[in-house]
Design an enzyme around this catalytic site. Structure first.
Site, PDB file in Angstrom:
ATOM      1  CG  ASP A 157      51.779 -12.699 -20.623  1.00 60.18           C
ATOM      2  OD1 ASP A 157      51.990 -13.496 -21.552  1.00 60.18           O
ATOM      3  OD2 ASP A 157      50.630 -12.298 -20.312  1.00 60.18           O
ATOM      4  CG  ASP A 184      48.590 -12.562 -26.212  1.00 55.93           C
ATOM      5  OD1 ASP A 184      48.342 -11.637 -26.999  1.00 55.93           O
ATOM      6  OD2 ASP A 184      49.279 -13.554 -26.517  1.00 55.93           O
TER       7      ASP A 184
END
Ligand code: XBP
Ligand code: MG
Length: 253
Positions: free
Chosen positions: A10, A12
């Site tokens: 991922d 953010d």
């Protein structure tokens, strides 16, 4: 038991703490540039993070936190333009070096590349944002290190739906048990676990209260040789920083 073949990251909150000092700031700059008197402070932004995707987040803000606002006739077009402006401000912030990578991220990616482990990005954010973050932290060609950059509107249903992880697996020709995901949020782990992928979580200020009971392990960060991680849930197996040996063991567990 399948052999671990890829690390899925991922972006953010996981690669970098981008939300409070990056995305939030860029949204506010875009609002000001459009002469909107909206301001997303840190506390409000924490609530808005319930919804992933910047365009979807603006929509959620209007429907739940700013119902006084008289929407223009073409609300979708209005939000799209505002969001494009936000992306421009955000990528500019990254170009200025506003957001560093989190501890251990560059080290683990370097070790994985050295070992021939495949890499992918699996995120809700806009592709331009991913490229800007990678370019300005890991170097000009670093986006090429990733087999797949699964990002933004590639799938209509964003996290917490599993679609973006399913899409990345299909692109890579891998099954869920040949991979491990790195996430930082409840929406993120709902998505990765929904796709059947074991998940290592590193929390941040916005996500520390989230339910991560489905994670293999929950850490404050990935750690460095001189900066041990703290284990918040799960078994650190005697490690003090996340390396490929630890990740492979987690994937097998
Ligand atoms: C990230 C997001 C994104 C960013 C904004 O979630 O929710 O919406 O905050 O990006 P995740 P855009 O870490 O789970 O991928 O404005 O480009 O949509
Ligand atoms: Mg995240």
């Amino acid at each position: 038991m399948a052999e671990l073949k890829a690390l899925l990251f991922d972006v953010d909150g996981t690669l970098a703490d981008t939300e409070k000092d990056g995305h939030r700031v860029a949204f506010n700059l875009a609002f000001a540039a459009e002469n909107l008197d909206w301001h997303w402070d840190e506390a409000l932004y924490g609530k808005l993070l319930a919804v992933t995707g910047g365009k979807e987040r603006i929509q959620y803000y209007l429907s739940h936190f700013n119902t006084e606002f008289a929407p223009p006739e073409d609300l979708t077009g209005f939000i799209k333009k505002l969001h494009q402006l936000k992306t421009d401000f955000y990528t500019q912030l990254l170009a200025e070096g506003a957001i560093p990578l989190r501890p251990g991220v560059a080290r683990l990616i370097a070790e994985a590349r050295e070992a021939g482990m495949r890499l992918a990005i699996v995120t809700t954010t806009t592709p331009a944002n991913v490229h800007a973050l990678l370019t300005h932290t890991l170097g000009a060609d670093s986006a090429d290190w990733f087999d797949v950059i699964a990002a933004g509107d590639i799938v209509p249903a964003k996290k917490p739906a599993p679609d973006i992880y399913d899409w990345a697996l299909a692109q890579m020709g891998l099954t869920a048990d040949e991979t491990i995901a790195f996430e930082d949020s409840r929406n993120g782990i709902l998505s990765s676990r929904g796709a059947g992928i074991k998940t290592l979580v590193t929390i941040n200020d916005y996500t520390q209260e989230d339910d991560f009971s489905a994670a293999e392990i929950v850490l404050n960060h990935l750690g460095e040789p001189n900066m041990p991680f703290a284990v918040l849930a799960g078994n650190g197996m005697g490690h003090t920083f996340v390396d490929l040996a630890m990740v492979s063991n987690l994937a097998k567990a």
